[in-house]
Motif scaffolding. Structure first.
Motif, mmCIF file in Angstrom:
data_model
loop_
_atom_site.group_PDB
_atom_site.id
_atom_site.type_symbol
_atom_site.label_atom_id
_atom_site.label_comp_id
_atom_site.label_asym_id
_atom_site.label_seq_id
_atom_site.Cartn_x
_atom_site.Cartn_y
_atom_site.Cartn_z
ATOM 1 N N MET A 1 0.829 -1.170 -0.085
ATOM 2 C CA MET A 1 0.193 -0.156 0.087
ATOM 3 C C MET A 1 0.766 1.338 0.098
ATOM 4 S SD MET A 1 -2.785 -1.112 2.756
ATOM 5 C CE MET A 1 -3.855 0.402 3.052
ATOM 6 N N LEU A 2 2.008 1.317 0.637
ATOM 7 C CA LEU A 2 2.795 2.249 0.737
ATOM 8 C C LEU A 2 3.405 2.487 -0.445
ATOM 9 C CD1 LEU A 2 4.481 2.308 4.324
ATOM 10 C CD2 LEU A 2 3.090 4.040 3.317
ATOM 11 N N ASN A 3 3.915 1.464 -1.160
ATOM 12 C CA ASN A 3 4.536 1.637 -2.417
ATOM 13 C C ASN A 3 3.437 2.144 -3.634
ATOM 14 O OD1 ASN A 3 6.951 0.575 -1.550
ATOM 15 N ND2 ASN A 3 6.351 -1.420 -2.250
ATOM 16 N N SER A 4 2.298 1.882 -3.473
ATOM 17 C CA SER A 4 1.396 2.494 -4.342
ATOM 18 C C SER A 4 1.089 3.755 -4.016
ATOM 19 C CB SER A 4 0.077 1.764 -4.289
ATOM 20 O OG SER A 4 0.332 0.201 -4.885
ATOM 21 N N HIS A 5 0.689 4.057 -2.771
ATOM 22 C CA HIS A 5 0.287 5.799 -2.509
ATOM 23 C C HIS A 5 1.457 6.551 -1.893
ATOM 24 C CE1 HIS A 5 -3.825 4.155 -2.881
ATOM 25 N NE2 HIS A 5 -3.348 3.327 -2.235
ATOM 26 N N ILE A 10 -2.951 6.438 9.439
ATOM 27 C CA ILE A 10 -3.262 4.990 10.478
ATOM 28 C C ILE A 10 -4.557 4.889 10.287
ATOM 29 C CG2 ILE A 10 -3.463 4.470 12.727
ATOM 30 C CD1 ILE A 10 -0.960 6.072 13.412
ATOM 31 N N ALA A 11 -5.551 5.593 10.155
ATOM 32 C CA ALA A 11 -6.972 5.410 9.944
ATOM 33 C C ALA A 11 -7.182 4.462 8.651
ATOM 34 C CB ALA A 11 -7.822 6.568 9.985
ATOM 35 N N ALA A 12 -6.542 4.771 7.400
ATOM 36 C CA ALA A 12 -6.830 4.107 6.275
ATOM 37 C C ALA A 12 -6.050 2.660 6.348
ATOM 38 C CB ALA A 12 -6.010 4.845 5.209
ATOM 39 N N ILE A 13 -5.086 2.524 7.052
ATOM 40 C CA ILE A 13 -4.531 1.200 7.414
ATOM 41 C C ILE A 13 -5.645 0.354 8.205
ATOM 42 C CG2 ILE A 13 -2.369 -0.053 8.002
ATOM 43 C CD1 ILE A 13 -0.812 2.526 7.856
ATOM 44 N N GLU A 14 -5.669 1.028 9.057
ATOM 45 C CA GLU A 14 -6.867 0.247 9.990
ATOM 46 C C GLU A 14 -8.058 -0.259 9.261
ATOM 47 O OE1 GLU A 14 -8.326 1.922 13.804
ATOM 48 O OE2 GLU A 14 -6.825 3.545 13.475
ATOM 49 N N LYS A 15 -8.488 0.553 8.425
ATOM 50 C CA LYS A 15 -9.672 0.222 7.589
ATOM 51 C C LYS A 15 -9.451 -0.822 6.570
ATOM 52 C CE LYS A 15 -13.411 2.208 4.844
ATOM 53 N NZ LYS A 15 -13.853 3.261 4.161
ATOM 54 N N ALA A 16 -8.329 -0.676 5.915
ATOM 55 C CA ALA A 16 -8.084 -1.700 4.761
ATOM 56 C C ALA A 16 -7.469 -3.089 5.248
ATOM 57 C CB ALA A 16 -6.827 -1.198 3.941
ATOM 58 N N LEU A 17 -6.906 -3.091 6.450
ATOM 59 C CA LEU A 17 -6.319 -4.392 6.936
ATOM 60 C C LEU A 17 -6.865 -4.907 8.162
ATOM 61 C CD1 LEU A 17 -2.371 -3.510 6.662
ATOM 62 C CD2 LEU A 17 -3.891 -4.590 4.908
ATOM 63 N N ARG A 18 -8.226 -4.102 8.719
ATOM 64 C CA ARG A 18 -8.935 -4.507 9.458
ATOM 65 C C ARG A 18 -8.182 -4.741 10.832
ATOM 66 N NH1 ARG A 18 -13.405 -8.599 6.577
ATOM 67 N NH2 ARG A 18 -13.938 -7.030 5.151
ATOM 68 N N VAL A 24 -1.694 -1.426 14.322
ATOM 69 C CA VAL A 24 -0.766 -0.539 13.147
ATOM 70 C C VAL A 24 0.358 0.240 13.485
ATOM 71 C CG1 VAL A 24 -1.330 1.398 11.438
ATOM 72 C CG2 VAL A 24 -3.022 -0.344 12.032
ATOM 73 N N ARG A 25 0.130 0.583 14.700
ATOM 74 C CA ARG A 25 1.343 1.623 15.279
ATOM 75 C C ARG A 25 2.476 0.774 15.461
ATOM 76 N NH1 ARG A 25 -2.781 4.528 17.833
ATOM 77 N NH2 ARG A 25 -3.130 6.705 17.047
ATOM 78 N N ARG A 26 2.247 -0.577 16.184
ATOM 79 C CA ARG A 26 3.229 -1.321 16.358
ATOM 80 C C ARG A 26 3.948 -1.991 15.139
ATOM 81 N NH1 ARG A 26 0.590 -4.345 19.124
ATOM 82 N NH2 ARG A 26 0.352 -5.938 17.844
ATOM 83 N N TYR A 27 3.112 -2.215 14.103
ATOM 84 C CA TYR A 27 3.761 -2.611 12.836
ATOM 85 C C TYR A 27 4.557 -1.418 12.225
ATOM 86 C CZ TYR A 27 0.720 -6.760 13.150
ATOM 87 O OH TYR A 27 0.095 -7.955 13.584
ATOM 88 N N LEU A 28 3.847 -0.253 12.316
ATOM 89 C CA LEU A 28 4.824 0.905 11.634
ATOM 90 C C LEU A 28 6.176 1.106 12.412
ATOM 91 C CD1 LEU A 28 1.783 3.363 10.904
ATOM 92 C CD2 LEU A 28 2.792 1.617 9.454
ATOM 93 N N ALA A 29 6.134 1.032 13.666
ATOM 94 C CA ALA A 29 7.403 1.295 14.458
ATOM 95 C C ALA A 29 8.206 0.206 14.135
ATOM 96 C CB ALA A 29 6.953 1.123 15.938
ATOM 97 N N ASP A 30 8.067 -1.282 14.011
ATOM 98 C CA ASP A 30 8.852 -2.281 13.561
ATOM 99 C C ASP A 30 9.398 -2.005 12.216
ATOM 100 O OD1 ASP A 30 8.230 -3.568 15.941
ATOM 101 O OD2 ASP A 30 6.999 -4.828 15.135
ATOM 102 N N ALA A 44 2.267 7.271 7.940
ATOM 103 C CA ALA A 44 3.428 6.760 7.568
ATOM 104 C C ALA A 44 3.719 7.201 6.307
ATOM 105 C CB ALA A 44 3.913 5.551 8.272
ATOM 106 N N ARG A 45 4.975 7.248 5.681
ATOM 107 C CA ARG A 45 5.251 7.572 4.267
ATOM 108 C C ARG A 45 6.236 6.428 3.970
ATOM 109 N NH1 ARG A 45 7.237 13.727 4.360
ATOM 110 N NH2 ARG A 45 8.829 13.346 5.681
ATOM 111 N N ALA A 46 6.403 6.158 2.647
ATOM 112 C CA ALA A 46 7.598 5.042 2.364
ATOM 113 C C ALA A 46 8.853 5.729 2.111
ATOM 114 C CB ALA A 46 7.176 4.791 0.893
ATOM 115 N N ALA A 47 9.912 4.935 2.715
ATOM 116 C CA ALA A 47 11.151 5.240 2.868
ATOM 117 C C ALA A 47 11.879 5.407 1.297
ATOM 118 C CB ALA A 47 12.058 4.305 3.641
#
Length: 254
Positions: A1-5, A10-18, A24-30, A44-47
């Protein structure tokens, strides 16, 4: 999703991945620790890799797509009747060209002329206004034309506005790109233009690439970037004398 957008809330990730916001915050931190993304408040944005890697048009066009569209629309809305324009082959400039085609189709602008070295968007504008390709050597990696023929061609014209992309903008306002041909053409166009608009998503700010070709410390120059740009970097760039415009989703809704 980050590669595309390019970036996601965080809200968009919550909705898309349920997932829960905490997950979400834990995965983003990792992922940030692994160098896969950069977090900001609320998302978050892509590196993006730093420094002089080679440019690939199709890879660049698939990153930060939402931000590039906002920037391109903002730039297109600054174009006025009777403008004589140069468009380079950057992917954010492509967004500007696409929006400009919509505006021209609606009859809201008249008497434009465009010179471009881009092979990607010229055909969409050809039915709507005169478009001249610079000529030169075809580069598949950038989907453009370059070399001595392109340089000689642009020196035959005076432009009211130049719409340029860039690979990097340092904190001191230096613009740079990955290769000499791209830098030489941008510098030549700059000399022939009344105004220069630099379209750069926030991932380009505060960085340097291989070949410098210009600076934002000029009253003729306007940087258009997105709402995710670092506030400190933006303030440093504003102090240089050029204009800085922020393209945001709120602008796009107007």
């Amino acid at each position: 999703m980050l590669n595309s957008h390019g970036s996601l809330s965080i809200a968009a990730i919550e909705k898309a991945l349920r997932l829960s916001a905490a997950s979400v915050r834990r995965y983003l931190a990792d992922m940030e620790r692994a160098g896969q993304l950069h977090r900001y408040h609320g998302g978050a944005r892509a590196a993006v890799e730093k420094g002089g890697g080679s440019y690939q048009f199709y890879e660049a066009s698939s990153s930060f797509t939402a931000e590039k569209h906002l920037i391109g629309r903002m730039a297109a809305e600054l174009i006025t009747d009777h403008d004589r324009l140069f468009f380079d082959s950057g992917t954010t400039v492509l967004e500007c060209g696409n929006v400009l085609a919509e505006i021209l189709s609606s009859g809201m602008l008249k008497d434009l002329r465009i010179v471009t070295n881009s092979l990607a968007f010229a055909s969409g504008l050809i039915p709507l206004c005169p478009v001249m390709l610079t000529g030169g050597m075809i580069r598949h990696s950038r989907m453009d034309l370059c070399g001595s023929a392109a340089l000689e061609n642009v020196r035959h014209y005076n432009f009211t506005k130049a719409i340029l992309g860039t690979d990097a903008i340092s904190n001191t306002g230096e613009l740079s790109t990955t290769d000499e041909d791209t830098a030489a053409l941008a510098a030549a166009v700059w000399e022939r233009s009344d105004e220069v608009f630099i379209l750069a998503d926030s991932s380009k700010l505060g960085k340097s690439s291989f070949v410098p070709y210009g600076t934002l410390s000029n009253s003729r120059t306007t940087l258009i970037t997105d709402h995710l740009a670092d506030a400190k970097v933006l303030e440093e760039l504003r102090q240089l004398g050029g204009r800085v415009i922020i393209a945001s989703p709120a602008n796009d809704m107007k």
